[in-house]
Design an enzyme around this catalytic site. Sequence first.
Site, PDB file in Angstrom:
ATOM      1  N   LYS A   1       1.039   4.190  -3.011  1.00  0.00           N
ATOM      2  CA  LYS A   1       0.732   5.651  -2.360  1.00  0.00           C
ATOM      3  C   LYS A   1       2.167   6.579  -2.724  1.00  0.00           C
ATOM      4  CE  LYS A   1      -3.602   5.271  -1.445  1.00  0.00           C
ATOM      5  NZ  LYS A   1      -4.678   5.761  -2.311  1.00  0.00           N
TER       6      LYS A   1
ATOM      7  N   TYR B   1       0.905  -1.121   0.152  1.00  0.00           N
ATOM      8  CA  TYR B   1       0.183   0.075  -0.076  1.00  0.00           C
ATOM      9  C   TYR B   1       0.875   1.477  -0.008  1.00  0.00           C
ATOM     10  CZ  TYR B   1      -4.029   3.091   1.476  1.00  0.00           C
ATOM     11  OH  TYR B   1      -4.902   3.970   1.504  1.00  0.00           O
TER      12      TYR B   1
END
Length: 296
Positions: free
Chosen positions: A166, A162
């Site tokens: 990002k 993740y």
Amino acid sequence: MSGGTRLDQKVALITGAGSGLGRESALLFAAEGAKVVVTDIVPARVDRVVDEVRAAGGVAVGAKADVREATEMVGAVTLAVDTYGRLDILMCSAGVPEEGFGTLAFEDISVEGFSSMLATNLTGVFLAARAAVPTMKRQRQGTILAVSSMAGFVAYPGFPCYAAAKHGVNGLVKGMSLSLGAYGIRVNALCPAHGMSINFAMPPDAEVLGLSYEQMQPWDTKSSSIPLKLDRPPTLRDNANAALFLVSDESAYMSGVCLPATDGGNLARTSIIFPGDLGGDAGVLPESLATKVKEG
């Protein structure tokens, strides 16, 4: 719908608008005068948000759209232009969590899970922006806002992939800002830390609660690890307010910016945990550490 005009007559397309920050932003943008195009992968959520906007006196249309599908992103932009004649704002809010939601050892994360998460969280931003840019270029004006995360600056334990996605979103935003600025197109990222949707941790068919993680439990500043101590928890609206600023003319000369919204001072901290982290005097060192400092 009561009275703001900060987005008067602007057309805003929001992905992932069926719940969470996307939904909160749709409601806020419409209240500020925008004509909103609600998209989400879950059709029932699209219909609900469109009805909520209209019930409050706002203007909205909606469509099921999957950010992983280039043709569906083109279709969403076409819906905006065919309905309202232009597209001023694209907010990329669709996102999914890490496989296992932080419970898997790194080596147990599957290739399929990694690829699927990237497809929504990173490639989905690219596909939505790619679909919107031709219209914005013709207009010589437009604003793209990607919902990134504090994980675009630092990593959360258990969420390595993740964080990679990002960080990628933040890099994409910076690159697009250089490529598109000549056409009057601004590109920024919103990077929340707190005040994010509890629905993010729930199945897609779960009830939309409209609440942040912090709102789901009794709020106690003494037990909160957020350095900033306020008498209420951070909310979705705190992040939506920052999104509103970034898509409004108030931020007209901001582009390529990754704004750490709702960090509450966390980015200012060291990784060393001090007693003051939970609400005491942050200037007071533990006695054992203070002794070592004095001893040199």
